[in-house]
Design a protein around this motif. Structure first.
Motif, mmCIF file in Angstrom:
data_model
loop_
_atom_site.group_PDB
_atom_site.id
_atom_site.type_symbol
_atom_site.label_atom_id
_atom_site.label_comp_id
_atom_site.label_asym_id
_atom_site.label_seq_id
_atom_site.Cartn_x
_atom_site.Cartn_y
_atom_site.Cartn_z
ATOM 1 N N GLU A 1 0.818 -1.226 0.000
ATOM 2 C CA GLU A 1 0.000 0.000 0.000
ATOM 3 C C GLU A 1 0.846 1.269 0.000
ATOM 4 O OE1 GLU A 1 -2.171 -0.358 3.630
ATOM 5 O OE2 GLU A 1 -3.284 -2.098 2.884
ATOM 6 N N SER A 2 2.166 1.137 0.203
ATOM 7 C CA SER A 2 2.989 2.346 0.399
ATOM 8 C C SER A 2 3.674 2.798 -0.884
ATOM 9 C CB SER A 2 4.065 2.080 1.456
ATOM 10 O OG SER A 2 3.445 1.795 2.665
ATOM 11 N N ASP A 3 4.024 4.050 -0.906
ATOM 12 C CA ASP A 3 4.677 4.639 -2.069
ATOM 13 C C ASP A 3 6.121 4.113 -2.185
ATOM 14 O OD1 ASP A 3 4.113 7.120 -3.940
ATOM 15 O OD2 ASP A 3 6.251 7.126 -3.402
ATOM 16 N N ASP A 4 6.621 3.946 -3.422
ATOM 17 C CA ASP A 4 7.967 3.401 -3.568
ATOM 18 C C ASP A 4 9.046 4.478 -3.756
ATOM 19 O OD1 ASP A 4 7.478 4.124 -6.139
ATOM 20 O OD2 ASP A 4 7.504 2.086 -6.977
ATOM 21 N N HIS A 5 8.729 5.696 -3.358
ATOM 22 C CA HIS A 5 9.743 6.753 -3.329
ATOM 23 C C HIS A 5 9.842 7.307 -1.922
ATOM 24 C CE1 HIS A 5 9.318 6.679 -7.674
ATOM 25 N NE2 HIS A 5 10.563 7.136 -7.643
ATOM 26 N N TYR A 6 11.045 7.625 -1.525
ATOM 27 C CA TYR A 6 11.204 8.276 -0.213
ATOM 28 C C TYR A 6 12.463 9.128 -0.301
ATOM 29 C CZ TYR A 6 10.831 8.976 4.805
ATOM 30 O OH TYR A 6 10.647 9.543 6.041
ATOM 31 N N ASN A 7 12.351 10.350 0.121
ATOM 32 C CA ASN A 7 13.505 11.230 0.065
ATOM 33 C C ASN A 7 14.224 11.182 1.413
ATOM 34 O OD1 ASN A 7 15.206 13.007 -1.042
ATOM 35 N ND2 ASN A 7 13.794 14.760 -1.023
ATOM 36 N N PHE A 8 15.194 10.280 1.519
ATOM 37 C CA PHE A 8 15.855 10.107 2.820
ATOM 38 C C PHE A 8 16.699 11.331 3.160
ATOM 39 C CE2 PHE A 8 14.911 5.722 1.651
ATOM 40 C CZ PHE A 8 14.318 5.286 2.826
ATOM 41 N N PRO A 9 16.521 11.870 4.363
ATOM 42 C CA PRO A 9 17.208 13.116 4.696
ATOM 43 C C PRO A 9 18.686 12.887 5.029
ATOM 44 C CG PRO A 9 16.001 12.314 6.593
ATOM 45 C CD PRO A 9 15.705 11.366 5.469
ATOM 46 N N ASP A 10 19.453 13.939 4.949
ATOM 47 C CA ASP A 10 20.813 13.928 5.495
ATOM 48 C C ASP A 10 20.727 14.252 6.979
ATOM 49 O OD1 ASP A 10 22.132 13.373 3.205
ATOM 50 O OD2 ASP A 10 23.051 15.353 2.950
ATOM 51 N N PHE A 11 21.610 13.695 7.749
ATOM 52 C CA PHE A 11 21.734 14.095 9.156
ATOM 53 C C PHE A 11 23.153 13.775 9.600
ATOM 54 C CE2 PHE A 11 19.112 10.194 8.767
ATOM 55 C CZ PHE A 11 19.994 9.254 9.226
ATOM 56 N N ASP A 12 23.455 14.027 10.837
ATOM 57 C CA ASP A 12 24.805 13.822 11.360
ATOM 58 C C ASP A 12 25.219 12.353 11.242
ATOM 59 O OD1 ASP A 12 27.077 13.547 12.975
ATOM 60 O OD2 ASP A 12 26.418 15.138 14.335
ATOM 61 N N GLU A 13 26.380 12.101 10.648
ATOM 62 C CA GLU A 13 26.843 10.707 10.462
ATOM 63 C C GLU A 13 27.103 9.998 11.797
ATOM 64 O OE1 GLU A 13 30.351 11.388 8.090
ATOM 65 O OE2 GLU A 13 31.605 11.697 9.849
ATOM 66 N N ASN A 14 27.175 10.764 12.879
ATOM 67 C CA ASN A 14 27.394 10.139 14.193
ATOM 68 C C ASN A 14 26.089 9.702 14.854
ATOM 69 O OD1 ASN A 14 30.286 10.385 14.333
ATOM 70 N ND2 ASN A 14 29.874 12.587 14.304
ATOM 71 N N THR A 15 24.984 9.791 14.129
ATOM 72 C CA THR A 15 23.691 9.339 14.658
ATOM 73 C C THR A 15 23.726 7.827 14.876
ATOM 74 O OG1 THR A 15 22.629 11.088 13.425
ATOM 75 C CG2 THR A 15 21.196 9.286 14.146
ATOM 76 N N ARG A 16 23.138 7.398 15.984
ATOM 77 C CA ARG A 16 23.109 5.958 16.267
ATOM 78 C C ARG A 16 22.242 5.254 15.227
ATOM 79 N NH1 ARG A 16 20.659 2.909 20.826
ATOM 80 N NH2 ARG A 16 19.953 4.852 21.751
#
Ligand code: AMP
Length: 548
Positions: free
Chosen positions: A167-182
């Protein structure tokens, strides 16, 4: 600002080392490459990427946000691989639940990690039913199943995985964030006491992946992992990200095969049918495969197997080599992401005995690993292939502590180095060989059991004076636990009743099922060291020699 610091142009992109970026090459280069689940499903990498987006949309829809912890309880599957990517790519933390722990330990890890959501395979519903009234943090569940039959359960779900993805869309714009995120967390029982949480950031996982690609791919012949390989894990995905190989295999764009629940027959048939060329496992799993009739029937001459988690014996190595298997050792631990060393053959013209010797060593450090063998004053012992000390390490991908556990974190990290608790020597060619361990735990078939925990249980039994639990080498399980018990004079006890006492705790899910292998031996005294501690090293030597 010092002159030599990099000057950044206003629109220059700093490119954080995020897990999403591991998906850049294969998807672009070979979208037709396959990811396979048992005999049940096949996807191309192009579909895999769409499914990762669908999963991200599904999770967002049910309420998952950056900083949440999403747990997975599944056997090795394409779904698990999708979770390895989608969950951290949302900025959430993937908790890979060790489903082999006792029920009480699983509850402890769910609570301690503060899981917000759980994706659970229907096989583990009875387990969750037992503890669901005591799970405080979980807001919703997603059902994972291979079939379509509605499972009998009182748990309610946000939905079934495949239905939700559809049922879900097959596109997602994954955000950038701090590479030190767990990015990930999971629990190890490789220390005494309750399971301890280790955790890894995006940056750590990306660097571990890149160093792994370099270390595995740059050997000349033996054990080399390259783009034409077909990869199948035989170390569970809940255990240290299946040693990080799913990230490596995906980043390389390899054909991948996920076997579900391990049985020797399924594994061997998949190796044969899908022409698997690269796997990794603990010696106990290889032992199970080697004991199955199919092992001698199928062609394994293109199969490379990395053995870790315990030492590879020369006998097993030789038997595998006789079948044409390219077998060798690696070493690491949950705390180290995990890979630290690999025992590749780098020279030609070696005799069979010399090859065996090298393949069964613990290995040489991979790129970026600073590994030292030190005495109690942290001074390095000579690299003479004889002098032993503790292995201490530094790499960019070590857990920075145990989750919410300051005291044990400080004993893990001392003097700026992570202390492995493993005792080893190193030779002049930088080959490390583990000879013993300081930590008081027993590894049965790749799973840890705390000896102190069993000692506590036995010590409470009437008639038990003193008790020490040690590990003895075992061909099938790697190690088996033996309890040495000094009886109190006034009460008569026997092995059967002590084992029944332990069995009671196994049945209630309080201690590991592996303890079914416990044996008891009554002794007059238990040897101590000069400072009055139980001398487990000596006890192991004494009782191994007498073939207890
Ligand atoms: P785990 O955290 O469960 O992965 O266990 C890690 C521990 O397994 C290490 O600290 C070692 O004690 C043991 N181990 C892993 N690989 C090897 C190896 N190649 N040889 C001997 N022991 C090993």
């Amino acid at each position: 600002m010092p002159d030599n610091l990099i000057q950044r142009t206003a629109s220059a992109y700093t490119y954080p080392l995020l897990i999403k970026n591991l998906l850049q090459s294969p998807v672009v280069n070979d979208p037709q490459q396959e990811i396979i689940y048992r005999n049940q499903a096949r996807f191309t990498y192009a579909e895999f990427k769409q499914r990762v987006c669908r999963l991200a949309n599904t999770l967002t829809e049910i309420g998952v946000k950056a900083g949440d912890t999403v747990a997975v309880m599944d056997w090795d599957s394409h779904r698990y691989l999708e979770c390895f990517y989608a969950i951290p790519m949302l900025g959430a933390v993937l908790h890979t639940v060790n489903i082999r722990l006792s029920t009480e330990q699983i509850l402890y890890t769910i609570d301690h990690a503060e899981d917000d959501y759980i994706l659970v395979n229907e096989e583990f519903l009875p387990l969750l039913e037992q503890i669901k009234g005591r799970i405080d943090t979980v807001k919703d569940y997603i059902l994972l199943q291979d079939g379509q039959q509605q499972p009998e359960t009182t748990l309610t779900f946000a939905g079934e995985y495949e239905a939700l993805l559809a049922e879900s869309d097959d596109h997602y714009n994954f955000p950038d964030f701090d590479e030190n995120t767990r990015a990930t967390t999971f629990y190890t029982t490789g220390t005494t006491g309750m399971p301890k949480g280790v955790y890894f950031s995006h940056r750590q996982l990306v660097l571990h992946t890149l160093a792994g690609i370099a270390a595995l791919g740059t050997v000349v012949v033996h054990g080399r992992l390259h783009q034409q390989d077909t990869y199948m894990p035989m170390t569970p995905m809940f255990h240290v990200h299946a040693w990080g190989l799913p990230y490596i295999a995906t980043a390389l764009g390899l054909k991948q095969v996920y076997p579900g629940k391990y049985t020797p027959e399924v594994l061997l048939k998949l190796i044969d049918k899908e022409k698997v060329t690269f796997s990794h496992c603990v010696p106990t799993i290889l032992h199970l495969l080697m004991s199955h009739p199919l092992f001698n029937e199928i062609d394994l001459s293109n199969w490379k197997v990395l053995i870790g988690g315990a030492a590879l014996s020369k006998a097993m190595c030789k038997a595998a080599m006789q079948k044409g298997v390219d077998i060798y050792t690696g070493y690491g631990m949950s705390e180290t992401c995990p890979v630290l060393t690999l025992a590749h053959i780098t020279e030609s013209d070696l005799t069979e005995e010399e090859e065996l010797e090298i393949r069964c060593k613990t290995g040489r450090p991979m790129p970026l690993v600073e590994l030292k063998i030190v005495d109690e004053q942290m001074a390095e012992v000579p690299a003479d292939g004889e002098s032993v000390g503790e292995i201490v390490v530094r790499t960019p991908w070590l857990t920075q502590g145990y989750l919410k556990d300051q005291r044990n974190s400080e004993s893990l990290w001392r003097g700026g180095y992570l202390h492995t608790g493993d005792v080893a020597h190193k030779d002049k060619y930088n080959y490390v060989k583990i000879t013993d361990r300081i930590k008081d735990v027993i590894k049965i078939g790749g799973e840890w059991v705390s000896s102190l925990e069993i000692e506590d249980l036995l010590a409470t039994y009437q008639g038990v004076g003193e008790v020490a639990v040690i590990s003895l080498p075992d061909q099938k399980w790697g190690e088996k636990p033996l309890a040495l018990v000094v009886k109190r004079p006034e009460v008569e006890i026997n092995e059967k009743e002590l084992l029944q006492h332990v069995r009671g705790f196994i049945d209630k899910g309080i201690i590991s099922k592996q303890l079914i292998l416990l044996k008891v031996k009554f002794v007059e005294t238990i040897d101590k060291t000069s400072v009055g501690k139980i001398n487990k090293r000596l006890l192991r030597e004494m009782h191994t020699d007498s073939k207890s």
